[in-house]
Every structure is written in C-alpha cells, then in structure tokens.
Design a protein around this motif. Sequence first.
Motif, PDB file in Angstrom:
ATOM      1  N   GLY A   1      39.081  85.474  59.406  1.00 25.85           N
ATOM      2  CA  GLY A   1      37.816  85.629  59.420  1.00 25.85           C
ATOM      3  C   GLY A   1      36.978  86.986  58.642  1.00 25.85           C
ATOM      4  O   GLY A   1      35.937  87.402  58.672  1.00 25.85           O
ATOM      5  N   ALA A   2      37.875  87.777  58.166  1.00 25.32           N
ATOM      6  CA  ALA A   2      37.542  89.152  57.790  1.00 25.32           C
ATOM      7  C   ALA A   2      38.753  89.620  56.719  1.00 25.32           C
ATOM      8  O   ALA A   2      39.834  89.182  56.648  1.00 25.32           O
ATOM      9  N   GLU A   3      38.247  90.469  55.941  1.00 24.62           N
ATOM     10  CA  GLU A   3      39.223  91.121  54.887  1.00 24.62           C
ATOM     11  C   GLU A   3      39.767  92.428  55.797  1.00 24.62           C
ATOM     12  O   GLU A   3      39.347  93.539  55.350  1.00 24.62           O
ATOM     13  N   LYS A   4      40.708  91.963  56.557  1.00 23.92           N
ATOM     14  CA  LYS A   4      41.289  93.299  57.124  1.00 23.92           C
ATOM     15  C   LYS A   4      42.657  93.457  56.479  1.00 23.92           C
ATOM     16  O   LYS A   4      43.688  92.715  56.181  1.00 23.92           O
ATOM     17  N   PRO A   5      43.022  94.732  56.187  1.00 23.43           N
ATOM     18  CA  PRO A   5      44.102  95.280  55.717  1.00 23.43           C
ATOM     19  C   PRO A   5      45.423  94.810  56.479  1.00 23.43           C
ATOM     20  O   PRO A   5      45.370  95.228  57.781  1.00 23.43           O
ATOM     21  N   ARG A   6      46.439  94.104  55.967  1.00 23.96           N
ATOM     22  CA  ARG A   6      47.607  93.837  56.416  1.00 23.96           C
ATOM     23  C   ARG A   6      48.753  93.491  55.371  1.00 23.96           C
ATOM     24  O   ARG A   6      48.368  93.415  54.233  1.00 23.96           O
ATOM     25  N   GLY A   7      49.865  93.214  55.953  1.00 25.59           N
ATOM     26  CA  GLY A   7      50.865  93.001  55.047  1.00 25.59           C
ATOM     27  C   GLY A   7      51.760  94.155  54.593  1.00 25.59           C
ATOM     28  O   GLY A   7      51.315  95.445  54.845  1.00 25.59           O
ATOM     29  N   ARG A   8      52.718  94.018  53.440  1.00 28.24           N
ATOM     30  CA  ARG A   8      53.369  95.177  53.073  1.00 28.24           C
ATOM     31  C   ARG A   8      52.792  95.915  51.929  1.00 28.24           C
ATOM     32  O   ARG A   8      51.955  95.164  51.033  1.00 28.24           O
ATOM     33  N   LEU A   9      52.849  97.035  52.002  1.00 30.90           N
ATOM     34  CA  LEU A   9      52.202  98.073  51.069  1.00 30.90           C
ATOM     35  C   LEU A   9      53.199  99.052  50.732  1.00 30.90           C
ATOM     36  O   LEU A   9      53.709  99.975  51.274  1.00 30.90           O
ATOM     37  N   ARG A  10      53.842  98.939  49.233  1.00 34.09           N
ATOM     38  CA  ARG A  10      54.816  99.734  48.611  1.00 34.09           C
ATOM     39  C   ARG A  10      54.212 100.759  47.830  1.00 34.09           C
ATOM     40  O   ARG A  10      53.225 100.467  46.807  1.00 34.09           O
ATOM     41  N   ILE A  11      54.609 101.933  48.169  1.00 38.44           N
ATOM     42  CA  ILE A  11      53.831 103.235  47.285  1.00 38.44           C
ATOM     43  C   ILE A  11      55.144 104.251  46.642  1.00 38.44           C
ATOM     44  O   ILE A  11      56.009 104.257  47.289  1.00 38.44           O
ATOM     45  N   SER A  12      54.975 104.327  45.424  1.00 35.86           N
ATOM     46  CA  SER A  12      55.917 105.319  44.943  1.00 35.86           C
ATOM     47  C   SER A  12      55.145 106.587  44.533  1.00 35.86           C
ATOM     48  O   SER A  12      54.061 106.658  44.199  1.00 35.86           O
TER      49      SER A  12
ATOM     50  N   LEU B   1      53.757 100.130  55.788  1.00 31.42           N
ATOM     51  CA  LEU B   1      53.687 101.063  54.758  1.00 31.42           C
ATOM     52  C   LEU B   1      55.015 101.420  54.341  1.00 31.42           C
ATOM     53  O   LEU B   1      55.890 101.872  55.359  1.00 31.42           O
ATOM     54  N   GLU B   2      55.589 101.246  53.079  1.00 34.05           N
ATOM     55  CA  GLU B   2      56.707 101.931  52.444  1.00 34.05           C
ATOM     56  C   GLU B   2      56.569 102.941  51.337  1.00 34.05           C
ATOM     57  O   GLU B   2      56.128 102.514  50.632  1.00 34.05           O
ATOM     58  N   ILE B   3      57.110 104.122  51.608  1.00 34.49           N
ATOM     59  CA  ILE B   3      56.811 105.028  50.523  1.00 34.49           C
ATOM     60  C   ILE B   3      58.063 105.564  50.011  1.00 34.49           C
ATOM     61  O   ILE B   3      59.175 105.799  50.870  1.00 34.49           O
ATOM     62  N   THR B   4      58.318 105.286  48.699  1.00 32.72           N
ATOM     63  CA  THR B   4      59.471 106.036  48.351  1.00 32.72           C
ATOM     64  C   THR B   4      59.089 107.043  47.208  1.00 32.72           C
ATOM     65  O   THR B   4      58.287 106.996  46.687  1.00 32.72           O
TER      66      THR B   4
END
Length: 296
Positions: free
Chosen positions: A85-96, A122-125
């Motif tokens: 019911g809303a655009e809520k941030p969720r799920g995998r976020l991969r950042i380089s 959050l995954e940061i490489t």
Amino acid sequence: MDLLALADFNLVARHGGFGKAARATSRPKATLSRRVTELEAALGLRLFERGARNLKLTDEGRALHQRTSVLLTELDETAAAIASGAEKPRGRLRISAPLLLSQTAMGKIGAGFALKYPEVRLEITTEDRAVDMIEEGYDLVIRVNPDPDESLVGRAFLHDRLVVVASPTLRRPAAGIPAPGVVRGIGDRQTWNVMTAKGAATINIEPVLVLSSLIMVRDAVRTGVGAARLPISLVSHDLADGTLQHWGDIEGSEIALWALYPSRRLLSARVSAFLDYLKQAFPNGTPDELAAYIGR
C-alpha cells in the motif's frame, strides 16, 4: 512470452550456470534447464552456449538479459509496493564505491542508511575500476570524475581537490631540487604544478616510497619521509593542528564524486532513498563536509 521462463532465464544468467542458480535458490536444476529450453524454443534463439564445464551467454542471450532483468526487477518492486500500500524502500541494494571513500566514509554511511531503512539489504563493494552495472548486477555506482556515459545518469554529491602536503620536519627544497615524495602507483620522477599564496610554482618529486592506498600515503607522509598529493578532505585536520604543512594546491585537480544509475530504468524506491540519504549527509557537497563526516 512466458514471464516465469524469462525470470528463470535471468536467474541462470545472473548466477552463471544452472547448478549455481539452483543452489542459490533451492530450485531444481532440471526445472531451470527445462524452462530455459522452452524459452529458447519459443523465441527461436539459442540463449546460452553450453560447454562441457561452463555456460556462456550468446550475444542474443546477453541482449535479452540486459533488457529484461531490470524490467523484471521493476515488476517485483511494483507488486511489492502495491501489496504494502506504499512505495517503501525494501529489498536488495548493491552499490559499488571507490576505495578511498569506502575506507573513510562508506561504513558510516552504510550503517546510518541501514538503521533508517531496515527493510533494505544494503551491499557495498569496493572497486576503483568502472564496473559494468548491468552485467555485474549493481543498482548504483559511485565514481570519481566519471567519463560521459550515455547509459548512465546521476548527480555529483561531493567535491574535493588535491593538495601537496608534508610534515613540518621536512624542509621544502629550493627551486629545481627534487623533494622526496610518497606516491601512489607510479614510482617515476614527477613534476607537480601547484598554486600557492605567492602564485604558481613547480615541485619536482623523487619518489622514495610507492604505496597502493591514499590512506597509506597519508600515514607515511606524517612521519616526514616525503611530500605527497592528497585530497584536502583527508588531511584538513592534520593541516589545522599542524601535523602536516601545506605546500600548495595541485592545478586542475578538482574532484567530483558522482552517484550513477542506469538511465533506462525507473528509479527504484531504495535507490532514491540512498540518493536522498547522501544529500542529507553532504547537503553542500564540500570538502569540509566530507572532512567533518570522516572525523579524525
């Protein structure tokens, strides 16, 4: 086109093989193989070259993966947003992110973002090379002075510049006499053009120490072994308390850090949230803000 078969094809393409995809998702390998074979038959195309020991995308398979993987992600996010019911941030976020920013600030940035958005994984490489966002599955990349790329859009969120610094114990030599230097990557004799309070000047450098990290370079130059070129944000505290002295600003050394993402996709809620978080952390994007964020 069968969306389930397309999803399984992208799953296999992303993991680089039927066995790896099956193990990662606890799906039967035979089911994945059958679905991909059915998709190939429906399209009349071979999507994978099947070797005895490896699996490789064909040109057609690579094009299909690049164009559909993002769309499937958007479908999943849209369905999740509607369900909640809303655009809520969720799920995998991969950042380089580049090495220096990762070493000095990304741990703190990542932790703050994770606390604010606990439903985002959050995954940061760390990568100083220009990664292929689509091929390697990144949602966002941070690059230093990136070359123009028609496939990417984004914004500059931080600015910096290079300065020449040295320990107060190291005397600056007379004009024409090389100074000992601590350099990154290249150990040949160098000439640095700088701007000082008295105007333009040239500093000749004879490298005495070659290191692979700017953090290492800063730590070494503090000992008095040589002069170095470093971002002002990394040494501003040392300059303020006299640990290091300023020999000049490198001409034309402006640095911009950009957050980039693919232009052909809708901006996901999690990417948008991360961009907003960067803006909150560095509202003006100045070297002083980065120095304050890094701290001592």
